[in-house]
Design a protein around this motif. Sequence first.
Motif, PDB file in Angstrom:
ATOM      1  N   LEU A 156      41.309  22.150 -11.865  1.00 17.79           N
ATOM      2  CA  LEU A 156      40.493  22.557 -10.720  1.00 17.79           C
ATOM      3  C   LEU A 156      41.233  23.536  -9.804  1.00 17.79           C
ATOM      4  O   LEU A 156      40.612  24.453  -9.258  1.00 17.79           O
ATOM      5  CB  LEU A 156      40.049  21.312  -9.943  1.00 17.79           C
ATOM      6  N   VAL A 157      42.550  23.340  -9.647  1.00 14.13           N
ATOM      7  CA  VAL A 157      43.304  24.280  -8.803  1.00 14.13           C
ATOM      8  C   VAL A 157      43.203  25.689  -9.393  1.00 14.13           C
ATOM      9  O   VAL A 157      42.908  26.664  -8.690  1.00 14.13           O
ATOM     10  CB  VAL A 157      44.782  23.839  -8.682  1.00 14.13           C
ATOM     11  N   ASP A 158      43.416  25.775 -10.695  1.00 15.15           N
ATOM     12  CA  ASP A 158      43.315  27.084 -11.357  1.00 15.15           C
ATOM     13  C   ASP A 158      41.901  27.654 -11.225  1.00 15.15           C
ATOM     14  O   ASP A 158      41.712  28.854 -11.021  1.00 15.15           O
ATOM     15  CB  ASP A 158      43.638  26.956 -12.852  1.00 15.15           C
ATOM     16  N   TYR A 159      40.913  26.778 -11.369  1.00 14.80           N
ATOM     17  CA  TYR A 159      39.525  27.245 -11.315  1.00 14.80           C
ATOM     18  C   TYR A 159      39.194  27.856  -9.952  1.00 14.80           C
ATOM     19  O   TYR A 159      38.566  28.918  -9.865  1.00 14.80           O
ATOM     20  CB  TYR A 159      38.581  26.077 -11.629  1.00 14.80           C
ATOM     21  N   LEU A 160      39.637  27.196  -8.890  1.00 18.61           N
ATOM     22  CA  LEU A 160      39.357  27.714  -7.544  1.00 18.61           C
ATOM     23  C   LEU A 160      40.056  29.060  -7.329  1.00 18.61           C
ATOM     24  O   LEU A 160      39.486  29.965  -6.713  1.00 18.61           O
ATOM     25  CB  LEU A 160      39.779  26.690  -6.487  1.00 18.61           C
ATOM     26  N   VAL A 161      41.283  29.192  -7.858  1.00 18.64           N
ATOM     27  CA  VAL A 161      41.985  30.485  -7.767  1.00 18.64           C
ATOM     28  C   VAL A 161      41.201  31.552  -8.542  1.00 18.64           C
ATOM     29  O   VAL A 161      41.040  32.691  -8.079  1.00 18.64           O
ATOM     30  CB  VAL A 161      43.429  30.362  -8.308  1.00 18.64           C
ATOM     31  N   SER A 162      40.688  31.180  -9.702  1.00 14.97           N
ATOM     32  CA  SER A 162      39.922  32.138 -10.516  1.00 14.97           C
ATOM     33  C   SER A 162      38.655  32.582  -9.782  1.00 14.97           C
ATOM     34  O   SER A 162      38.308  33.772  -9.788  1.00 14.97           O
ATOM     35  CB  SER A 162      39.563  31.523 -11.871  1.00 14.97           C
ATOM     36  N   LEU A 163      37.964  31.636  -9.154  1.00 15.95           N
ATOM     37  CA  LEU A 163      36.754  32.000  -8.396  1.00 15.95           C
ATOM     38  C   LEU A 163      37.092  32.967  -7.269  1.00 15.95           C
ATOM     39  O   LEU A 163      36.382  33.951  -7.030  1.00 15.95           O
ATOM     40  CB  LEU A 163      36.090  30.752  -7.802  1.00 15.95           C
ATOM     41  N   GLU A 164      38.182  32.660  -6.581  1.00 13.40           N
ATOM     42  CA  GLU A 164      38.601  33.522  -5.472  1.00 13.40           C
ATOM     43  C   GLU A 164      38.925  34.925  -5.982  1.00 13.40           C
ATOM     44  O   GLU A 164      38.571  35.922  -5.355  1.00 13.40           O
ATOM     45  CB  GLU A 164      39.824  32.880  -4.803  1.00 13.40           C
ATOM     46  N   ARG A 165      39.541  34.978  -7.135  1.00  6.38           N
ATOM     47  CA  ARG A 165      39.889  36.272  -7.720  1.00  6.38           C
ATOM     48  C   ARG A 165      38.616  37.074  -8.051  1.00  6.38           C
ATOM     49  O   ARG A 165      38.554  38.279  -7.801  1.00  6.38           O
ATOM     50  CB  ARG A 165      40.717  36.038  -8.986  1.00  6.38           C
ATOM     51  N   LEU A 166      37.633  36.416  -8.592  1.00  9.26           N
ATOM     52  CA  LEU A 166      36.372  37.118  -8.888  1.00  9.26           C
ATOM     53  C   LEU A 166      35.712  37.595  -7.598  1.00  9.26           C
ATOM     54  O   LEU A 166      35.190  38.708  -7.522  1.00  9.26           O
ATOM     55  CB  LEU A 166      35.385  36.199  -9.631  1.00  9.26           C
ATOM     56  N   ARG A 167      35.737  36.757  -6.577  1.00 11.54           N
ATOM     57  CA  ARG A 167      35.088  37.106  -5.319  1.00 11.54           C
ATOM     58  C   ARG A 167      35.712  38.358  -4.697  1.00 11.54           C
ATOM     59  O   ARG A 167      35.012  39.198  -4.140  1.00 11.54           O
ATOM     60  CB  ARG A 167      35.153  35.930  -4.338  1.00 11.54           C
TER      61      ARG A 167
END
Length: 261
Positions: A156-167
């Motif tokens: 989940l930590v990685d996933y939230l970083v990935s979402l932020e990167r897309l945003r």
Amino acid sequence: MTPTLLHAGNPGPFTGEGNWTYLIPGDHPVLIDAGVGQAAHLDAIAASLPAGPAEVIVTHAHSDHTGGAPVIQSRWPSARFSKYPWPERDGRMPWRSLADGDTVMSGAGPLVVLHTPGHSPDHIALWHADSRSLFVGDLLVLGGTVFIPASDGGNLVDYLVSLERLRQLSPARAWPAHGPVIEDPERLITQYLEHRRQREEQVLAALAERIETVDAITDRIYATLAPALVAMARDSVLAHLIKLEADGRAQRHDVHWAIVG
Ligand SMILES: [Zn+2]
């Protein structure tokens, strides 16, 4: 960017209506995700592109995205198959390894590879800067949330970083592997981040009540749940607990979890 949407023909409890694959025709035709090898899917590829794709890029190793690769390879032996490595799950296909920041040519111009782990360790998104569009695989799905399989490569930590990167890219449009095209990806990402924050609050509230195990927390948070979905819900709760542990806000002893401090 106007990809041809080809359905993989694999509806089911874990894929919803099934997977989309995206064909970008042109000089170097690219197929994004390989489906599962349904004859109708292969025929649809052939109808759009008799000579087949020059390259098949898969967003991650889950079988609804890679299962069709061997039969596509049999039908069009000159096609190249590319993905970000996940050695434990990559099987026998001769994958060309992609890395973060790589540029892959497509018929519509360059696609930039973005390593976006979280749903799986090998997940990539593909960024088409000219049209500000993203191929997001399983990172986003309109009308639902994304499963983070904490006991099988999800984080989940990685996933939230990935979402932020897309945003940060301010994408104009996102093409997902499941569900309809996403016309306002930033809004959906904001909703996702809020949903995860609320879920985290629920997990912390359960811990505060000394509800200490994944199963008990799942029962508390998900009051009614179809039996087939219980295992996924437990893995989602585990994903949150592991994130809280990484944040220094929860700790585990064996199968018991507690708030820190
Ligand atoms: Zn997946």
